[in-house]
Design a protein around this motif. Structure first.
Motif, PDB file in Angstrom:
ATOM      1  N   LYS A  37      33.079  40.857  64.677  1.00 36.82           N
ATOM      2  CA  LYS A  37      32.803  42.066  65.477  1.00 36.82           C
ATOM      3  C   LYS A  37      31.448  41.984  66.171  1.00 36.82           C
ATOM      4  O   LYS A  37      31.258  42.548  67.242  1.00 36.82           O
ATOM      5  N   ALA A  38      30.492  41.278  65.565  1.00 38.00           N
ATOM      6  CA  ALA A  38      29.170  41.105  66.160  1.00 38.00           C
ATOM      7  C   ALA A  38      29.204  40.111  67.325  1.00 38.00           C
ATOM      8  O   ALA A  38      28.193  39.932  68.011  1.00 38.00           O
ATOM      9  N   GLY A  39      30.356  39.466  67.535  1.00 36.96           N
ATOM     10  CA  GLY A  39      30.491  38.505  68.625  1.00 36.96           C
ATOM     11  C   GLY A  39      29.867  37.159  68.341  1.00 36.96           C
ATOM     12  O   GLY A  39      29.607  36.383  69.254  1.00 36.96           O
ATOM     13  N   VAL A  40      29.630  36.866  67.071  1.00 37.97           N
ATOM     14  CA  VAL A  40      28.947  35.637  66.672  1.00 37.97           C
ATOM     15  C   VAL A  40      29.928  34.538  66.265  1.00 37.97           C
ATOM     16  O   VAL A  40      29.780  33.382  66.649  1.00 37.97           O
ATOM     17  N   MET A  41      30.955  34.886  65.486  1.00 38.18           N
ATOM     18  CA  MET A  41      31.867  33.882  64.930  1.00 38.18           C
ATOM     19  C   MET A  41      32.825  33.361  65.996  1.00 38.18           C
ATOM     20  O   MET A  41      33.536  34.132  66.630  1.00 38.18           O
ATOM     21  N   LEU A  42      32.834  32.053  66.174  1.00 41.06           N
ATOM     22  CA  LEU A  42      33.771  31.411  67.089  1.00 41.06           C
ATOM     23  C   LEU A  42      34.935  30.786  66.334  1.00 41.06           C
ATOM     24  O   LEU A  42      36.062  30.814  66.806  1.00 41.06           O
ATOM     25  N   ASP A  43      34.641  30.197  65.160  1.00 41.58           N
ATOM     26  CA  ASP A  43      35.692  29.573  64.353  1.00 41.58           C
ATOM     27  C   ASP A  43      35.142  29.344  62.944  1.00 41.58           C
ATOM     28  O   ASP A  43      33.953  29.095  62.777  1.00 41.58           O
ATOM     29  N   THR A  44      36.011  29.430  61.956  1.00 42.31           N
ATOM     30  CA  THR A  44      35.613  29.148  60.578  1.00 42.31           C
ATOM     31  C   THR A  44      36.848  28.774  59.777  1.00 42.31           C
ATOM     32  O   THR A  44      37.959  29.229  60.089  1.00 42.31           O
ATOM     33  N   VAL A  76      30.483  18.009  48.393  1.00 39.24           N
ATOM     34  CA  VAL A  76      31.444  17.607  49.411  1.00 39.24           C
ATOM     35  C   VAL A  76      31.538  18.717  50.443  1.00 39.24           C
ATOM     36  O   VAL A  76      31.195  19.872  50.181  1.00 39.24           O
ATOM     37  N   VAL A  77      32.024  18.370  51.621  1.00 37.30           N
ATOM     38  CA  VAL A  77      32.213  19.374  52.662  1.00 37.30           C
ATOM     39  C   VAL A  77      33.370  20.275  52.248  1.00 37.30           C
ATOM     40  O   VAL A  77      34.468  19.804  51.987  1.00 37.30           O
ATOM     41  N   GLY A  78      33.096  21.567  52.145  1.00 36.71           N
ATOM     42  CA  GLY A  78      34.104  22.525  51.706  1.00 36.71           C
ATOM     43  C   GLY A  78      34.588  23.430  52.814  1.00 36.71           C
ATOM     44  O   GLY A  78      35.579  24.143  52.652  1.00 36.71           O
ATOM     45  N   GLY A  79      33.904  23.418  53.948  1.00 38.07           N
ATOM     46  CA  GLY A  79      34.303  24.265  55.061  1.00 38.07           C
ATOM     47  C   GLY A  79      33.248  24.239  56.150  1.00 38.07           C
ATOM     48  O   GLY A  79      32.270  23.493  56.081  1.00 38.07           O
ATOM     49  N   TYR A  80      33.464  25.093  57.157  1.00 38.50           N
ATOM     50  CA  TYR A  80      32.533  25.140  58.284  1.00 38.50           C
ATOM     51  C   TYR A  80      32.632  26.492  58.978  1.00 38.50           C
ATOM     52  O   TYR A  80      33.599  27.237  58.800  1.00 38.50           O
ATOM     53  N   ALA A  81      31.624  26.781  59.766  1.00 43.46           N
ATOM     54  CA  ALA A  81      31.652  27.939  60.659  1.00 43.46           C
ATOM     55  C   ALA A  81      30.966  27.525  61.949  1.00 43.46           C
ATOM     56  O   ALA A  81      29.940  26.830  61.915  1.00 43.46           O
ATOM     57  N   ILE A  82      31.527  27.924  63.053  1.00 40.96           N
ATOM     58  CA  ILE A  82      30.891  27.721  64.355  1.00 40.96           C
ATOM     59  C   ILE A  82      30.526  29.109  64.876  1.00 40.96           C
ATOM     60  O   ILE A  82      31.393  29.971  65.020  1.00 40.96           O
ATOM     61  N   MET A  83      29.226  29.294  65.104  1.00 40.11           N
ATOM     62  CA  MET A  83      28.709  30.594  65.515  1.00 40.11           C
ATOM     63  C   MET A  83      27.952  30.469  66.830  1.00 40.11           C
ATOM     64  O   MET A  83      27.328  29.438  67.090  1.00 40.11           O
ATOM     65  N   GLN A  84      28.006  31.519  67.618  1.00 35.76           N
ATOM     66  CA  GLN A  84      27.219  31.584  68.844  1.00 35.76           C
ATOM     67  C   GLN A  84      26.128  32.619  68.608  1.00 35.76           C
ATOM     68  O   GLN A  84      26.423  33.805  68.428  1.00 35.76           O
TER      69      GLN A  84
END
Length: 118
Positions: A37-44, A76-84
């Motif tokens: 809603k804040a317009g930050v999250m692009l993908d996770t 180990v890599v467990g996940g990711y988030a792409i934020m603007q």
């Protein structure tokens, strides 16, 4: 505005065998809704356990392929988030909120890096 990758590294030894608790998943869902809603999250997304992964390695002109689990890895890599975000400080603040939804027995580290454009 720049984009940032938050690379989630987990210690699988501290993770419950049954996976995240329902309470954690609820808190995570609420945070994802807030950051979206804040317009930050692009993908996770989260990733399957390392036991289900495969490493493809290039060294000395040779390819090697190793199936998980990877016993030599503590995290180990467990996940990711792409934020603007407007800047790195904002990306770090959102990442701190992500870490705080986890119970105390989890060991989670996020590496936050700006995505190089063009």
């Amino acid at each position: 505005m720049p984009r940032y990758l938050s690379l989630v590294q987990i210690d699988e030894a501290t993770m419950p065998t049954e996976g995240p608790s329902p309470e954690l998943m609820q808190r995570m869902g609420e945070l994802i809704e807030e950051v979206t809603k804040a317009g930050v999250m692009l993908d996770t997304a989260g990733l399957t356990p390392s036991a289900q992964g495969t490493r493809v390695h290039w060294q000395g002109g040779q390819i090697s392929v190793t199936d998980g689990p990877f016993t030599e890895s503590k995290e180990v890599v467990g996940g990711y988030a792409i934020m603007q975000c407007k800047d790195l400080a904002e990306a770090i603040e959102w990442t701190k909120k992500f870490l705080k939804v986890h119970e105390e027995y989890w060991t989670v580290t996020c590496e936050v890096r700006e995505i190089a454009e063009g």
